[in-house]
Design an enzyme around this catalytic site. Structure first.
Site, PDB file in Angstrom:
ATOM      1  CG  ASP A  20      -1.739  -1.157   1.439  1.00 41.22           C
ATOM      2  OD1 ASP A  20      -1.864  -1.955   0.496  1.00 41.22           O
ATOM      3  OD2 ASP A  20      -2.290  -1.318   2.543  1.00 41.22           O
ATOM      4  CD  GLN A  36       2.079  -0.980   5.289  1.00 40.00           C
ATOM      5  OE1 GLN A  36       1.786  -2.012   5.867  1.00 40.00           O
ATOM      6  NE2 GLN A  36       2.598   0.057   5.934  1.00 40.00           N
ATOM      7  NE  ARG A 136      -6.042  -3.999   7.624  1.00 40.39           N
ATOM      8  CZ  ARG A 136      -6.575  -5.184   7.882  1.00 40.39           C
ATOM      9  NH1 ARG A 136      -6.652  -5.618   9.135  1.00 40.39           N
ATOM     10  NH2 ARG A 136      -7.041  -5.943   6.902  1.00 40.39           N
ATOM     11  CD  GLU A 189      -7.025  -4.491   3.610  1.00 37.09           C
ATOM     12  OE1 GLU A 189      -6.298  -4.867   4.545  1.00 37.09           O
ATOM     13  OE2 GLU A 189      -6.836  -4.796   2.425  1.00 37.09           O
TER      14      GLU A 189
END
Length: 442
Positions: A20, A36, A136, A189
């Site tokens: 990500d 990430q 998250r 997400e």
């Protein structure tokens, strides 16, 4: 760095794993892209924040790793902001696995102006876990109307909104999405919340949400919602069952926009991969690549307001200058089809088509996206259709960007994009377009 599938203009790390995009911010004339990252492996491992910088969205300089795991856990996705007095802050999810279950909290990091020094907030975590296994990806924005910071955070199959005046004490406001849009086995997400202006000047809010599986294209994808946000609640402007997609391909996920105080059009970048096969792509020193940046604009359609995305002018120009044997090029394609007629687009010097455009009526068309098997990559092959409008005043216009196997195809004035990874024998092969009345074996 002469690996066969290393892109020239799509960012990829020198080495290690990437997924990500995180902490995207434009500051002092530079775009900062955090991501990430596991610097020690080409598989998803202990998450760090990698860091790259660009002044033109074309050439990226990879910088030292910014965030490292701490006693609170590894560093999952998040965002970056600039305060009114010029301070820079990063927000991320600290991730642990006690008892083999995810435990996630939201943390704050103070950064210097150059984004080279990073100091954790002593009060971390600034938001403790409310009892959710999936909690998250904090995206923080400034909400001017209520003079507060707003955090959007994924909480399973919905997005939670929190508010704060000091970035440390946060209050839960509401949640959105349990009955809206596409849902699947995995959680939503990487949310993003962006205020935008419609052509008539009215303000609307765009909520971007990643869906890890069960997207339009098999596997991961990025949906979006158009609505209103008053600092407390997001209200969907469309019926709950309406599904809107930033991209209809297989390899466009976890899109985020740059925090930018200049007032420019929002620019997003996504991870150009898919959790279905991301861990098995046949690269060597690195694994994972970002999409090209895209400017977002609201356009009025017969169905209501929709997003259109355009590749920034400087990025287009860079591709035009590299149209030869490197495998990195841009090609504009205009296809004038009669009703029932089809056109096959084959990449990389191959004979079998990768895209097939089909005019299905006077005002409608489809693009079939086709991908063959690759050894060692289960569920990589696909063959499915994307619907779109056929223009009434000319041919179907397509813009194609290819960068060492990664293809991004745009049409419908930027309302439809299809992003797909390919791993061809010859990434620098030519593009051919063949128009036929019928393509029986496609």
């Amino acid at each position: 760095m002469s690996e066969k599938f290393r892109p020239q203009f799509h960012f990829a790390p020198r080495a290690g794993w990437l997924n990500d995009p995180n902490g995207m911010i434009r500051i002092d004339g530079a775009y900062h892209l955090f991501f990430q990252h596991d610097p020690d492996s080409t598989l998803h491992g202990p998450m760090h924040w990698g860091h790259a910088r660009s002044t033109d969205l074309v050439t990226w300089e990879e910088l030292p790793v910014a965030l490292h795991p701490t006693e609170l856990g590894t560093c999952f996705s998040g965002s970056a902001i600039e305060t009114a007095n010029g301070e820079l802050k990063l927000f991320y999810t600290a991730h642990q696995r006690p008892d083999d279950r995810d435990f996630q909290t939201q943390c704050l990091v103070h950064a210097d102006r150059a984004l080279t020094a990073f100091t954790p907030e002593p009060a971390n975590p600034v938001i403790d876990n409310p009892g959710l296994e999936c909690f998250r990806d904090p995206k923080v924005i400034w909400h001017a109307a209520t003079a507060r910071w707003i955090m959007a955070v994924t909480q399973g199959q919905s997005i939670g909104f929190y508010s704060s005046t000091d970035l440390i004490d946060w209050t839960f406001e509401s949640a959105f999405g349990e009955t809206d849009g596409r849902h699947s086995d995995g959680p939503w997400e990487c949310p993003d919340l962006v205020a935008m202006r419609a052509p008539d000047g009215s303000e609307h809010w765009i909520l971007l949400v990643g869906i890890g599986s069960g997207a339009y294209g098999p596997g991961s994808g990025n949906q979006y919602f158009v609505g209103q946000f008053d600092g407390h609640r997001f209200v969907n402007a469309n019926a709950p069952e309406t599904e809107l997609w930033l991209d209809y391909g297989r390899d466009f996920y976890a899109a985020q926009t740059f925090f930018d105080r200049t007032g420019a059009a929002p620019v997003n970048i996504a991870w150009a991969s898919n959790w279905t096969y991301a861990r098995t792509t046949p690269t060597q020193a690195f694994r994972g690549v970002m999409s090209l940046p895209r400017e977002m604009h609201l356009v009025e359609t017969q169905q209501g307001l929709r997003l259109a995305q355009q590749i920034p002018a400087g990025v287009k120009q860079a591709f035009v200058a590299h149209t030869g044997a490197t495998g990195t090029y841009r090609q504009d394609i205009a296809i004038d089809l009669a009703v029932g007629q089809q056109a096959a687009i084959a990449l990389f010097g191959e004979r079998s088509p990768h895209f097939v455009a089909h005019r299905t009526s006077g005002t409608t068309a489809t693009i079939r996206t086709i991908r063959a098997d690759v050894a060692g990559m289960p569920d990589f092959a696909h063959n499915y259709i994307v619907d779109l409008a056929y223009p009434t005043d000319g041919p179907l216009a397509l813009e194609l960007y290819v960068d060492r196997g990664l293809a991004e195809l745009g049409t419908s004035d930027g309302q439809v994009w299809i992003t797909n990874l390919f791993f061809p024998e010859h990434p620098a092969g030519v593009v051919t377009v063949t128009t036929l009345k019928a393509l029986e074996n496609v």
